[in-house]
Design a protein around this motif. Sequence first.
Motif, PDB file in Angstrom:
ATOM      1  N   LEU A  20       1.772  12.366  -5.048  1.00 67.16           N
ATOM      2  CA  LEU A  20       1.888  10.877  -5.016  1.00 67.16           C
ATOM      3  C   LEU A  20       1.477  10.273  -6.580  1.00 67.16           C
ATOM      4  CD1 LEU A  20      -0.372  10.075  -1.744  1.00 67.16           C
ATOM      5  CD2 LEU A  20       2.295  10.021  -2.048  1.00 67.16           C
ATOM      6  N   MET A  21       1.633   9.210  -6.760  1.00 67.84           N
ATOM      7  CA  MET A  21       1.304   8.661  -8.136  1.00 67.84           C
ATOM      8  C   MET A  21      -0.367   8.308  -8.027  1.00 67.84           C
ATOM      9  SD  MET A  21       2.381   7.532 -10.892  1.00 67.84           S
ATOM     10  CE  MET A  21       4.214   7.279 -10.916  1.00 67.84           C
ATOM     11  N   PRO A  22      -1.034   8.490  -9.156  1.00 65.15           N
ATOM     12  CA  PRO A  22      -2.359   8.319  -9.333  1.00 65.15           C
ATOM     13  C   PRO A  22      -2.619   6.743  -9.430  1.00 65.15           C
ATOM     14  CG  PRO A  22      -1.734  10.050 -10.785  1.00 65.15           C
ATOM     15  CD  PRO A  22      -0.586   9.628 -10.241  1.00 65.15           C
ATOM     16  N   LYS A  23      -3.362   5.949  -8.597  1.00 64.30           N
ATOM     17  CA  LYS A  23      -3.607   4.687  -8.819  1.00 64.30           C
ATOM     18  C   LYS A  23      -4.889   4.145  -8.910  1.00 64.30           C
ATOM     19  CE  LYS A  23       0.773   3.301  -8.044  1.00 64.30           C
ATOM     20  NZ  LYS A  23       1.490   2.516  -8.963  1.00 64.30           N
ATOM     21  N   ASP A  24      -5.974   4.933  -8.822  1.00 61.09           N
ATOM     22  CA  ASP A  24      -7.409   4.614  -9.012  1.00 61.09           C
ATOM     23  C   ASP A  24      -8.166   4.717 -10.251  1.00 61.09           C
ATOM     24  OD1 ASP A  24      -7.451   7.383  -9.250  1.00 61.09           O
ATOM     25  OD2 ASP A  24      -8.993   7.718  -7.675  1.00 61.09           O
ATOM     26  N   GLY A  25      -7.260   5.059 -11.318  1.00 62.08           N
ATOM     27  CA  GLY A  25      -7.598   4.848 -12.719  1.00 62.08           C
ATOM     28  C   GLY A  25      -8.365   6.060 -13.125  1.00 62.08           C
ATOM     29  N   GLN A  26      -8.653   7.463 -12.054  1.00 64.84           N
ATOM     30  CA  GLN A  26      -9.200   8.370 -12.239  1.00 64.84           C
ATOM     31  C   GLN A  26      -8.366   9.485 -12.083  1.00 64.84           C
ATOM     32  OE1 GLN A  26     -12.946   8.420  -9.895  1.00 64.84           O
ATOM     33  NE2 GLN A  26     -13.562   6.428 -10.894  1.00 64.84           N
ATOM     34  N   GLY A  27      -7.098   9.448 -11.840  1.00 65.93           N
ATOM     35  CA  GLY A  27      -6.102  10.527 -11.854  1.00 65.93           C
ATOM     36  C   GLY A  27      -5.861  11.231 -10.386  1.00 65.93           C
ATOM     37  N   THR A  28      -6.423  10.043  -9.527  1.00 64.11           N
ATOM     38  CA  THR A  28      -6.181  10.346  -7.835  1.00 64.11           C
ATOM     39  C   THR A  28      -5.768   9.178  -7.392  1.00 64.11           C
ATOM     40  OG1 THR A  28      -8.644   9.932  -7.631  1.00 64.11           O
ATOM     41  CG2 THR A  28      -8.074  12.313  -8.092  1.00 64.11           C
ATOM     42  N   ALA A  29      -5.684   9.491  -5.989  1.00 67.91           N
ATOM     43  CA  ALA A  29      -5.510   8.247  -5.252  1.00 67.91           C
ATOM     44  C   ALA A  29      -5.973   8.479  -3.686  1.00 67.91           C
ATOM     45  CB  ALA A  29      -3.884   7.881  -5.022  1.00 67.91           C
ATOM     46  N   SER A  30      -6.415   7.459  -2.993  1.00 67.02           N
ATOM     47  CA  SER A  30      -7.071   7.393  -1.901  1.00 67.02           C
ATOM     48  C   SER A  30      -6.119   6.888  -0.642  1.00 67.02           C
ATOM     49  CB  SER A  30      -8.280   6.695  -1.569  1.00 67.02           C
ATOM     50  OG  SER A  30      -9.328   7.389  -2.648  1.00 67.02           O
ATOM     51  N   ALA A  31      -4.969   7.445  -0.243  1.00 67.86           N
ATOM     52  CA  ALA A  31      -3.915   6.904   0.223  1.00 67.86           C
ATOM     53  C   ALA A  31      -4.275   6.734   1.881  1.00 67.86           C
ATOM     54  CB  ALA A  31      -2.572   8.050   0.247  1.00 67.86           C
ATOM     55  N   TYR A  32      -3.521   5.621   2.526  1.00 72.04           N
ATOM     56  CA  TYR A  32      -3.473   5.477   3.930  1.00 72.04           C
ATOM     57  C   TYR A  32      -2.225   5.011   4.283  1.00 72.04           C
ATOM     58  CZ  TYR A  32      -4.610   0.651   3.483  1.00 72.04           C
ATOM     59  OH  TYR A  32      -4.528  -0.829   2.981  1.00 72.04           O
ATOM     60  N   ALA A  33      -1.761   5.204   5.490  1.00 67.63           N
ATOM     61  CA  ALA A  33      -0.347   4.700   5.917  1.00 67.63           C
ATOM     62  C   ALA A  33      -0.438   3.391   6.916  1.00 67.63           C
ATOM     63  CB  ALA A  33       0.434   5.869   6.550  1.00 67.63           C
ATOM     64  N   VAL A  34       0.531   2.524   6.800  1.00 69.48           N
ATOM     65  CA  VAL A  34       0.665   1.477   7.739  1.00 69.48           C
ATOM     66  C   VAL A  34       2.073   1.717   8.224  1.00 69.48           C
ATOM     67  CG1 VAL A  34       0.556  -0.908   8.069  1.00 69.48           C
ATOM     68  CG2 VAL A  34      -1.298   0.087   6.272  1.00 69.48           C
ATOM     69  N   VAL A  35       2.266   1.674   9.461  1.00 68.75           N
ATOM     70  CA  VAL A  35       3.511   1.714  10.065  1.00 68.75           C
ATOM     71  C   VAL A  35       3.655   0.795  10.945  1.00 68.75           C
ATOM     72  CG1 VAL A  35       5.121   3.286  11.456  1.00 68.75           C
ATOM     73  CG2 VAL A  35       2.988   4.264  10.031  1.00 68.75           C
ATOM     74  N   ASP A  36       4.955   0.147  10.929  1.00 63.83           N
ATOM     75  CA  ASP A  36       5.444  -1.211  11.610  1.00 63.83           C
ATOM     76  C   ASP A  36       6.668  -0.691  12.058  1.00 63.83           C
ATOM     77  OD1 ASP A  36       3.401  -3.097  10.480  1.00 63.83           O
ATOM     78  OD2 ASP A  36       4.345  -3.041   8.666  1.00 63.83           O
ATOM     79  N   PHE A  37       6.530  -1.093  13.650  1.00 60.32           N
ATOM     80  CA  PHE A  37       7.848  -0.931  14.415  1.00 60.32           C
ATOM     81  C   PHE A  37       7.652  -1.848  15.583  1.00 60.32           C
ATOM     82  CE2 PHE A  37       9.948   1.212  17.970  1.00 60.32           C
ATOM     83  CZ  PHE A  37      11.160   1.222  17.421  1.00 60.32           C
ATOM     84  N   ASP A  38       8.810  -2.453  15.774  1.00 60.64           N
ATOM     85  CA  ASP A  38       9.118  -3.331  16.987  1.00 60.64           C
ATOM     86  C   ASP A  38       7.831  -4.457  17.195  1.00 60.64           C
ATOM     87  OD1 ASP A  38      10.308  -4.534  19.175  1.00 60.64           O
ATOM     88  OD2 ASP A  38      10.244  -2.775  20.552  1.00 60.64           O
ATOM     89  N   GLY A  39       7.444  -5.244  16.011  1.00 61.67           N
ATOM     90  CA  GLY A  39       6.588  -6.007  16.055  1.00 61.67           C
ATOM     91  C   GLY A  39       5.158  -5.426  16.444  1.00 61.67           C
TER      92      GLY A  39
END
Length: 1056
Positions: A20-39
């Motif tokens: 994954l692409m680092p996004k927290d400014g410290q070379g890491t990322a704290s990822a979570y996923a959001v899934v949408d389906f059928d409303g």
Amino acid sequence: MVEEEARRRVVVEVCNARNLMPKDGQGTASAYAVVDFDGQRRRTATRPRDLNPQWGECLEFLVHDPDAMCAETLELNLYNDKKAIAAAGGGGGGSGRRGGTFLGKVKVAGTSFAKAGDEVLVYYPLEKRSVFSQIKGEIGLKIWFVDEPPPPPPAAQADGKADAAADKKEATEGGKEEKEKAPAAAAAAEEKKPETAAPAEEKKAEEAKNEEKKTEADKKEEKNDKKKTPEKGKKDGEKPKEDGKAKEETKKEVAPAPPSPSKVPPPSPSKMELAAAGVAGDLEIRPQSAAERSMAASAGNASYDLVDRVPYLFVRLLKAKHHGGGDRQPLYAQLSIGTHTVKTRAATAAGEWDQVFAFHKDSLTATSLDVTVHEEAKKPAAEGEPTPPDANLGYVSFDLHEVPKRSPPDSALAPQWYTLDGHSNDGTAACDVMLAVWVGTQVDEAFQEAWQSDSGGYLVHTRSKAYLSPKLWYLRLSVIQAQDLRLPAPPDAKAKPMGPAFPELYVKAQLGAQVFKTGRVALGSAAAGTSNPSWNEDLLFVAAEPFDPFLTVVVEDIFSGQPVGQARVLLSTVHRRSDDRVEPPSRWLNLCGDEARPYAGRVHVRVCLEGGYHVLDEAANVASDVRAASKQLSKPPVGMLEVGVRGATNLVPMKIAKDGASGSTDAYVVLKYGPKWARTRTILDQFNPRWNEQYAWDVFDPCTVLTIAVFDNVRYKNADASGDAGKLPKDARIGKLRIRLSTLDTNRVYVNTFALTAVHPVGVRKMGELELAIRFTCPSWLTLMQAYGSPLLPRMHYVKPLGPAQQDVLRHTAMRIVSGRLSRSEPPLGPEVVQYMLDTDTHAWSMRRSKANWFRVVGCLSHVATAVKWAHRVRTWTHPPTTVLVHALLVAVVLCPEMILPTVCLYLFLVLLWRYRARPREPTGMDPRLSHVDSVSPDELDEEFDGLPSGRPADVVRMRYDRLRAVAGRAQTLLGDVAAQGERVEALLSWRDPRATAVFAVVCLLAALVLYAVPFKVLLLGMGFYYLRHPRFRGDMPSAGFNFFRRLPSNSDRVL
């Protein structure tokens, strides 16, 4: 009673993510996923400070409408949780949709969902949200759906009133269960809401819950009243009519339930609560993409808009009713209109026909339609007596000017009873007939299965049908090794007196008619009864759904000439994979020998169905489908292709009469794109047939080819005569054309006439013209352009590529499988039709094709030759002003080298802009001039259609062989000249000619000194002016450098 249908759930297992692409400014990322389906929306936990997070969470979604699941799109968005560090890795906080930095998204079409048990781990690359997003990495998902069976129906009651009461009770209890489940499901959905939801929205949600509870309590009381009413009627012994009145009164007393926002399909409990809370707009996603909605609207509103609507007279005969008593014979009806006379099938005395007849209105020569009903005569009791004529029960006549018109989406015309006239002398009615007459078009739903006047009536082989190619997979068998082999007894010493020999073993695998073998392995020692040979080879098969039951693996011994043992692999248990990241599990197969050796050892293999490949069943340059075999890797379509087959003109006679004075043509059209084949109906005995049929395909890649061919139907007459499909003659070719979709403008209708040219063993003929209407619809230009940047074939073709020879063998195997499956359809699509459409003879030798390919190469190099000729004219001062301008351009380029690339790009842009006016404005078909069919000789055509092995006389084969040797000799000389030029360069550096290499070394030294001393710009100007010098300062003989290079030695003098 309302029956409760089966429910469907979609389960999404979010396994892990990578890189994954680092996004927290410290070379890491704290990822979570959001899934949408059928409303519905679900989210995973947060994995703090991990660029390769592991989740392993399963998210479930309720499918509102299982039939519309394929049109839905599952969207997964990956975010970086900014609160993960403060929450110490809790993962529960954070907003649902925009609570963090965007890490990427994935869209998965509903058509790629697998059934429970067939799911595989698929890694999807993360996509950008916009052009400026910085996204990388991939996420691994498993997606499948589960169908829950409906609850069993209640036991049937013996009494009719008890059944009615039970039905009402079940319906009321079902409503109660749904209302009791709704608050619980709504509470579960409320727990999954983001913690940052507004307090006002929470308050609205609580008020909505209280209102639902009140409504539920009121309905419970009404339900109790419902239960008491039928029970009371049953105890009092009321009559059935009174019981029905009581039921009606009970229905009136019950207050109607509040209307549901969506009746079909019913909304899920979580969606109901969200709608009541007033936050449905934030959490609801669209069920279809813009492309899907546009294509659905186009398909629904513009059906048959590319062809002419042809009027037909439809007559539907349902049944007849005989008024007389006694023993009656079967009845049949006869329709007479002008020159058309047709009979229905004979039915019983009740006269149940239910047949539809369609008459082409342009072929009608009368203004009235007569329908006559006949009764079959009784067969004579004794043989030899004359059979009496059939009894005429009467007729009914219709004036064609009074027949009503109908066009869909109008409902079907209801049949009516008509009393027959002219049936009896005493005036009593003898028979009535139920029928309906209307004027419609080929769009009418009754047209496809109706008796058609222009296509031979009820002939099966003249019907229009759509076919689907079988789904093809690559089956990979990896043979690793064998253990504990018990070899068969060696042959008799008298049979092979060659002394001791070590056995050679190989593995043979068979799937249907496909047989492949591994290499031979010679055992190093003649161990008594036990050997462990190793192969480590892959065997690749083509498997078609439904699969053959078994894959047979046999270990054979060449020394003894007998099989060591064999084993079977059940294909339903074979592992399926979509990429190379996961190795399929290996297995040990016990080998079964003869009676003396029931256990002959075991073999270690690895078997899997490769879903990451696309199985080519046609030539790669004219492929119409490049999708992977695995359903999980399929993407939503980028557009839709619609083709209207309008008609043909000036077709040549294909069936010549015995006297040679007349002929006929029974033409039909076959269209192929992707796995879908379409076949129009056969228009009998017409040189200018008009089909006016329209077909549509989903387009997944714009750089694909549509194939259309016209054939003459020869099978239908012989099929009716013999009935044996294996002995039917072949349909004759009339012509073929291909249209590449990338050459079509989007959202534009092309109505063109294409010439049909066919190559026959006797020569090349122009067979006629085919009129088509084509439209390529693509609502999203950005999606279309993204397809140009994606690989043409699936990923596995580049990660684990197949060899050219192996691809050729597998492609011909796939062609045979497709041809065999379609030939068993009804009506069959003959093998000659399938092979002609798929170009099975592409790699066969043809002098005509060789000339065409040679001149294609020459045409591509002609631009280089033109540039060389132009430079020669400039160099020789043929046009002095042009040479002077080139001198000026040379000075500008040398003094300003940074302007070279911008100038070249600008020049190309201006050239392309100038050529835009001369662009092709219509799709092009087959090019006879490019195919070199005009200059081909009859003998070359006969050689092209000659099979392998050749069936021609020996002198003809010898003559063709000598001609081929002459052509190959010229090609051999050309290859030798090209090789000599490269060898001269190598000889210049290898001191093979020591004097030439020494001269070249001295020249290199002097050149280095000059280049160090002279500025580079001055050197370029000097070289340019020297090359462009006036012919007065140039000699007629070749230059010294050219003569020096030609004198260098090559290896041609060393070849035997």
